[in-house]
Design a protein around this motif. Structure first.
Motif: not given
Length: 149
Positions: A112-123, A125-127, A136-140
């Motif tokens: 029932g979760q409505t979204a998945l968020f993550l963080q990774t390095g800007t530069h 390959p994972a990005r 997508r970048d969420r502006g955080l």
């Protein structure tokens, strides 16, 4: 023909993915310098979080990667925060990360979760890996301060 399966992670079996974690995050581009003891402590502490969920991907019964994180209540829904995901360096580039992420998303939605968020390095390959799967970048902005600096 090889068979892919999944197994949920918990505090009792999280140690089964520590070597994958150290192999991945001690290599390029991360070069973190994890020891077995510190990596075990990190992953075990995560597995004890409220709303923790982790998933190990198995190839012919052997662990080749994992993803883990926890759900968080946000206003009127629960959202999943993917905190660590990795596939053994020898198995990268063969589609197993894509399969693992798709299974994690499916199970998150089933909960029932409505979204998945993550963080990774800007530069790193994972990005590009995540962006190719609709993230997508969420502006955080992630801010930090080291006390020794």
């Amino acid at each position: 023909m090889s068979s892919v399966d999944f197994e949920e992670l918990n505090p009792e079996n999280i140690d089964q993915v520590v070597l994958i974690y150290t192999d991945v995050f001690n290599a390029v581009p991360w070069n973190d310098g994890w020891g077995i003891e510190s990596a075990t402590e990190r992953l075990t502490s995560f597995a004890k979080y409220p709303e923790f969920f982790g998933l190990k991907i198995l190839l012919d019964g052997a662990a080749i990667g994992f993803a883990l994180g926890w759900a968080e209540r946000w206003v009127d829904a629960w959202q999943f925060h993917l905190y660590e995901m990795c596939v053994s360096p020898k198995m990268q580039g063969k589609g197993y990360g894509r399969i693992l992420l798709a299974e994690l998303e499916k199970r998150s939605q089933q909960k029932g979760q409505t979204a998945l968020f993550l963080q990774t390095g800007t530069h790193v390959p994972a990005r590009k890996f995540y962006e190719a799967r609709g993230y997508r970048d969420r502006g955080l902005t992630l801010l930090g301060k080291r006390y020794a600096d």
